[in-house]
Design an enzyme around this catalytic site. Structure first.
Site, mmCIF file in Angstrom:
data_model
loop_
_atom_site.group_PDB
_atom_site.id
_atom_site.type_symbol
_atom_site.label_atom_id
_atom_site.label_comp_id
_atom_site.label_asym_id
_atom_site.label_seq_id
_atom_site.Cartn_x
_atom_site.Cartn_y
_atom_site.Cartn_z
ATOM 1 N N CYS A 50 0.849 -1.185 0.000
ATOM 2 C CA CYS A 50 0.000 0.000 0.000
ATOM 3 C C CYS A 50 0.889 1.240 0.000
ATOM 4 O O CYS A 50 2.057 1.196 0.385
ATOM 5 C CB CYS A 50 -0.890 0.013 1.246
ATOM 6 S SG CYS A 50 -2.058 -1.357 1.314
ATOM 7 N N GLU A 94 0.917 3.713 1.994
ATOM 8 C CA GLU A 94 1.415 4.047 3.321
ATOM 9 C C GLU A 94 2.703 3.297 3.637
ATOM 10 O O GLU A 94 3.649 3.871 4.192
ATOM 11 C CB GLU A 94 0.363 3.720 4.399
ATOM 12 C CG GLU A 94 -0.896 4.546 4.311
ATOM 13 C CD GLU A 94 -2.010 3.880 3.518
ATOM 14 O OE1 GLU A 94 -3.178 4.128 3.841
ATOM 15 O OE2 GLU A 94 -1.711 3.101 2.577
ATOM 16 N N ARG A 146 -10.650 10.932 -5.437
ATOM 17 C CA ARG A 146 -11.312 10.132 -4.391
ATOM 18 C C ARG A 146 -11.054 10.665 -2.994
ATOM 19 O O ARG A 146 -11.756 10.325 -2.061
ATOM 20 C CB ARG A 146 -10.877 8.667 -4.480
ATOM 21 C CG ARG A 146 -11.426 7.974 -5.718
ATOM 22 C CD ARG A 146 -11.082 6.510 -5.746
ATOM 23 N NE ARG A 146 -9.637 6.326 -5.870
ATOM 24 C CZ ARG A 146 -8.962 5.350 -5.276
ATOM 25 N NH1 ARG A 146 -9.568 4.484 -4.495
ATOM 26 N NH2 ARG A 146 -7.663 5.235 -5.454
#
Length: 150
Positions: free
Chosen positions: A63, A65, A91
Site C-alpha cells: 500500500c 502508506e 477520491r
C-alpha cells in the site's frame, strides 16, 4: 460495542501533508484500473515529508502508506508523527487498511493518522484505530493488549 475515539482537527501542517499525498498520486497515477492509484505522505518528527505510491499486485503489493514508511526510513527519518493516504481521480483521503494499521502500530506507535471522520477529516492516534490490539516488535515478539500502554 461503541468505542468513542478522540479525533483532533487538522492543523495547517496536516493539511499540507494531505496536499503532498494528493500531488504524489495525481503526478504518478496510471488511471482507474492502474497499478498506482493511491499516494501517501508521512511527516517526520523534524517536519520533513516523505511520500510513496501504492504498487498494486494480486498477491498483495504494498500500500502507499507502507511505501511512504520505507521511503522515510531510507531518507533517515526514524520518528514519524503523521501519515495520510489519498486516492487518485479525486477520491480524496482514505483510511488505512488493517495491515497498514497493524504495521503503523508496531513500528510507529506514536503516529497520528489523517482520515475521513464524521463531518470531514480528522487526526486519530493509531492506537485508537486498533482497540484491543496485540502489538509486535522485533525484540519482544507479540505482546497482549495492555490498556495502560501509550
Amino acid at each position: 460495542m461503541n468505542i468513542d475515539i478522540p479525533v483532533a482537527e487538522l492543523t495547517e501542517a496536516d493539511r499540507e501533508l494531505v496536499e503532498a499525498a494528493r500531488e504524489i498520486v495525481e503526478a504518478h497515477t496510471d488511471g482507474e484500473d492502474g497499478l498506482h492509484t493511491v499516494g501517501a505522505a508521512v511527516r517526520a518528527a523534524d517536519g520533513t515529508v516523505h511520500g510513496g505510491i501504492n504498487v498494486y499486485h494480486f498477491t498483495g503489493g504494498p500500500c502507499a502508506e507502507l511505501v511512504a514508511l520505507g521511503a522515510a526510513r531510507a531518507n533517515g527519518a526514524r520518528e514519524l508523527s503523521a501519515i495520510v493516504a489519498v486516492g487518485n481521480q479525486g477520491r480524496g483521503v482514505l483510511g488505512p487498511c488493517g495491515r497498514d494499521r497493524q504495521v503503523l502500530l508496531d513500528h510507529h506507535p506514536g503516529i497520528r493518522v489523517l482520515l475521513p471522520v464524521p463531518g470531514g477529516l480528522g487526526s486519530v492516534h493509531i492506537r485508537d484505530l486498533l482497540p484491543f490490539a496485540t502489538a509486535w516488535s522485533p525484540d519482544g515478539g507479540s505482546t497482549p493488549y495492555a490498556a495502560d500502554v501509550g
